[in-house]
Design an enzyme around this catalytic site. Structure first.
Site, PDB file in Angstrom:
ATOM      1  N   HIS A 160       0.874  -1.179   0.000  1.00  0.00           N
ATOM      2  CA  HIS A 160       0.000   0.000   0.000  1.00  0.00           C
ATOM      3  C   HIS A 160       0.908   1.224   0.000  1.00  0.00           C
ATOM      4  CE1 HIS A 160      -2.728   2.964   1.875  1.00  0.00           C
ATOM      5  NE2 HIS A 160      -3.729   2.174   1.549  1.00  0.00           N
TER       6      HIS A 160
ATOM      7  N   ASP B 232       3.292  -4.366   7.777  1.00  0.00           N
ATOM      8  CA  ASP B 232       2.051  -3.602   7.724  1.00  0.00           C
ATOM      9  C   ASP B 232       0.908  -4.601   7.898  1.00  0.00           C
ATOM     10  OD1 ASP B 232      -0.315  -2.471   6.900  1.00  0.00           O
ATOM     11  OD2 ASP B 232       0.463  -1.682   5.009  1.00  0.00           O
TER      12      ASP B 232
ATOM     13  N   GLN C 193      -4.423  -5.081   7.044  1.00  0.00           N
ATOM     14  CA  GLN C 193      -5.470  -5.971   6.538  1.00  0.00           C
ATOM     15  C   GLN C 193      -5.493  -7.315   7.262  1.00  0.00           C
ATOM     16  OE1 GLN C 193      -7.807  -5.133   4.604  1.00  0.00           O
ATOM     17  NE2 GLN C 193      -7.003  -3.183   3.881  1.00  0.00           N
TER      18      GLN C 193
ATOM     19  N   LYS D 165     -10.034  -0.873  10.651  1.00  0.00           N
ATOM     20  CA  LYS D 165     -10.099  -2.059   9.803  1.00  0.00           C
ATOM     21  C   LYS D 165     -10.329  -3.318  10.632  1.00  0.00           C
ATOM     22  CE  LYS D 165      -7.061   0.004   6.341  1.00  0.00           C
ATOM     23  NZ  LYS D 165      -7.922   0.323   5.195  1.00  0.00           N
TER      24      LYS D 165
ATOM     25  N   CYS E 283      -4.789   2.496  -3.591  1.00  0.00           N
ATOM     26  CA  CYS E 283      -3.550   3.039  -3.006  1.00  0.00           C
ATOM     27  C   CYS E 283      -2.399   2.079  -3.214  1.00  0.00           C
ATOM     28  CB  CYS E 283      -3.708   3.334  -1.516  1.00  0.00           C
ATOM     29  SG  CYS E 283      -4.921   4.568  -1.144  1.00  0.00           S
TER      30      CYS E 283
HETATM   31  C1  PLP Z   1      -2.400  -2.783   3.522  1.00  0.00           C
HETATM   32  C2  PLP Z   1      -2.708  -1.404   4.032  1.00  0.00           C
HETATM   33  N1  PLP Z   1      -1.753  -0.678   4.599  1.00  0.00           N
HETATM   34  C3  PLP Z   1      -1.981   0.549   5.087  1.00  0.00           C
HETATM   35  C4  PLP Z   1      -3.219   1.134   5.019  1.00  0.00           C
HETATM   36  C5  PLP Z   1      -3.416   2.512   5.555  1.00  0.00           C
HETATM   37  O1  PLP Z   1      -4.206   2.490   6.676  1.00  0.00           O
HETATM   38  P1  PLP Z   1      -4.728   3.857   7.317  1.00  0.00           P
HETATM   39  O2  PLP Z   1      -5.318   4.625   6.197  1.00  0.00           O
HETATM   40  O3  PLP Z   1      -5.727   3.410   8.325  1.00  0.00           O
HETATM   41  O4  PLP Z   1      -3.544   4.541   7.920  1.00  0.00           O
HETATM   42  C6  PLP Z   1      -4.256   0.422   4.428  1.00  0.00           C
HETATM   43  C7  PLP Z   1      -5.602   1.029   4.308  1.00  0.00           C
HETATM   44  O5  PLP Z   1      -6.181   1.121   3.258  1.00  0.00           O
HETATM   45  C8  PLP Z   1      -3.995  -0.872   3.920  1.00  0.00           C
HETATM   46  O6  PLP Z   1      -4.966  -1.587   3.344  1.00  0.00           O
END
Ligand code: PLP
Lengths: 152, 423
Positions: free
Chosen positions: B137, B214, B217, B240, B378
């Site tokens: 992401h 990260d 998910q 999430k 993203c």
């Molecule tokens: C794999 C992953 N990493 C990071 C994020 C970013 O999360 P946040 O927007 O809650 O900081 C997301 C959210 O879409 C995600 O799906």
């Protein structure tokens, strides 16, 4: 097939047709004006090419690019509308189209917009207004470029 | 227009009564969209909150709210207890050894930026390398590129195979002595791939490389045990995992966290301040400058209580059933190609349809009450990897039903009919 009215209004036959068989979908090798349009929200990208004659009338116009049905059909219909028109008239149509797409005026208020009425459905979908107007904004940017050049 | 191709109907599945009971705990799931029952299939973007979480947040505001760690008065004490109590819940939830390793942030993005600054600024420079996977992401890409700009560290991309699994052979070959950190998601939001995080972290540890995972998910779906995974850093977001927005967690190993400089400066993160000298506060407060998202932390604690109140193995298995059902049903849709078919997947289905742009699919599906995400998710490098501009993504949670998958499939058949798509 049962579709919601909103979907039917948005995806009218003429839009589906231009999406499938876009007109003037080609590169013009020696354009007098060109600009690139980009909608970062959905990744739509398109290039608009123009050839103006000495009277500032559109002799030839085309586009290439990748986008959703709304943006592709809008670009295609735009090329068929602006051909042989003076750029002042092109700009007037763009303003009217913009007002219609954003719901400022009704589609049937302006006879010049007759062939653009198919896009009036986007007013119910704020996220899609940009799709419908991307090609026109790009065309406008291409013309502005020229103004900068001519005023020099 | 041609009639839709209706192949043999898939095996009929019945949504278990336990799931129907769970649905009733999520008020938003019973609303309508475009006069159709909502089928919320955008859980990878954000999950919905059960009533219990909302009630806990409201009760906090109605009865306990005050600033934390600051007052001697009753409310401040209660707010601090709730805030710290939630931290303990998080610790147990991810099985961290110590609450000092559980740092509140505003979300995954903030947690990853914190690492890139507080760890990265002083630990990497010219001649060093950071590996980032091709399926990250933007939140796990951009902070590293910004770090590269500041320090001159080089970023290299770990490739992925066609099915969306990480290329582990290529990864191993990339692990030369210049590599200082490896940044990989536990579960890909764009492809659904579940990465072998324990193996990756192990390969890093043998070589003294820091592993940055990260988990945005993952935490809402898989059981995550940071000690078992043995990762150096693990980041995730409350929204999430059925908690509120505005709260997230950074977990880190103590020696790393101890040595790191703070990220933001302000109140709460210092022990003493004079104009000559500042002493940082202890962990985890060193990284929590300013008034934190207190109600959100309490809400996250409630979300954890909620998840713990259910048989998570049952929920996980059910989500996997939804995934296979979705794979089966969507395969019936003409012109549809899945993007991301790894053997280990979370309940996320990404796909493209011949000659129909995802944006149009998204709008038509919305008209049918089906909420999906369309676009690049993203994760532009993933799109580039597959030579596409965007996909349509249906992402499921345990409160989704087989009927909602049918609703998705039927809506997609309408798209194929409208756009005259054939195989
Ligand atoms: C794999 C992953 N990493 C990071 C994020 C970013 O999360 P946040 O927007 O809650 O900081 C997301 C959210 O879409 C995600 O799906």
């Amino acid at each position: 097939m049962l579709l919601t009215n909103r979907t039917k209004n948005l995806y009218q036959e003429v839009i589906l047709d231009h999406n499938k068989n876009p007109r003037n979908f080609r590169v013009i090798e020696h354009p007098s004006h060109t600009a690139k349009g980009h909608n970062p929200l959905c990744g739509d990208k398109l290039d608009v090419y123009l050839v103006l004659d000495e009277n500032q009338t559109v002799q030839d116009v085309s586009f290439v690019g990748d986008g959703c049905a709304i943006s592709k059909a809008s670009a295609s219909i735009m090329t068929t509308i602006v051909k042989d028109k003076h750029i002042d008239e092109v700009r007037t149509i763009f303003r009217g189209f913009h007002d219609m797409a954003t719901g400022k005026i009704e589609a049937d208020e302006d006879p010049k917009l007759r062939r653009l009425r198919a896009f009036s459905g986007v007013r119910d979908l704020p996220a899609r207004v940009k799709c419908a107007t991307l090609a026109w904004h790009t065309l406008d940017a291409a013309l502005k470029d020229e103004e900068i050049i001519t005023t020099e | 227009m041609s009639a839709p191709v209706t192949k043999q109907r898939a095996t009929h599945y019945e949504t278990p009564g336990r799931i129907l009971d769970i649905r009733r705990e999520f008020p938003i799931l019973s609303r309508k969209v475009q006069e159709k029952p909502l089928a919320y299939l955008d859980n990878a973007a954000s999950t919905q909150m059960p009533s219990k979480v909302m009630e806990t947040i409201t009760a906090y505001h109605e009865f306990h709210h005050s600033n934390v760690h600051r007052g001697v008065h009753q409310l401040s004490q209660e707010a601090s207890d709730l805030y710290e109590g939630a931290r303990e819940k998080v610790r147990r939830f991810i099985h961290a050894r110590d609450t000092r390793q559980v740092i509140y942030t505003s979300g995954t993005t903030a947690a990853l930026n914190l690492i890139a600054h507080s760890w990265g600024n002083s630990r990497v420079g010219k001649g060093d390398t950071i590996l980032v996977s091709n399926m990250e992401h933007h939140a796990n890409i951009v902070p590293w590129y910004m770090l590269a700009k500041r320090t001159g560290v080089q970023i290299k991309v770990i490739p992925i195979l066609d099915d969306g699994t990480l290329d582990m052979d290529a990864f191993e070959a990339m692990l030369d002595p210049s590599v200082k950190a490896v940044c990989v998601n536990h579960v890909s939001n764009a492809l659904g791939t579940v990465n072998p995080v324990r193996t990756i972290a192990g390969m890093c540890r043998e070589r003294g490389i820091v592993s940055v995972i990260d988990g945005a998910q993952a935490v809402g779906h898989l059981k995550v045990d940071v000690q078992e995974l043995d990762v150096d850093f693990y980041a995730f977001s409350g929204h999430k995992m059925h908690g509120p927005t505005g709260i997230g967690i950074l977990y880190g190993k103590l020696p790393l966290l101890n040595e790191m400089e703070p990220f933001l400066g302000g109140g709460d993160m210092i022990l003493s301040v004079s104009f000559d000298n500042i002493t940082w506060n202890d962990l985890p407060f060193k990284f929590e400058a300013g008034t934190p998202p207190i109600a959100q932390a309490v809400g996250l604690g409630a979300a954890i209580d909620y998840l713990n109140g259910h048989d998570r193995t049952f929920l996980y298995d059910y989500e996997q059933q939804l995934l296979s059902y979705a794979n089966e049903r969507l395969a019936e849709v003409p012109g549809l190609t899945f993007i991301g078919t790894a053997p280990q997947k979370a309940a996320i289905v990404s796909f493209v349809m011949k000659d129909v742009h995802p944006h149009d699919i998204g709008t038509i599906l919305d008209g049918e009450g089906v909420a999906v995400r369309t676009g690049q998710h993203c994760a532009e490098p993933v799109m580039d990897r597959y030579g596409i501009s965007s996909t349509t993504r249906a992402s499921m949670a345990f409160y989704n039903t087989f009927e909602e998958i049918d609703q998705l499939r039927d809506a997609l058949l309408k798209v194929t009919e409208l756009f005259d798509v054939t195989d």
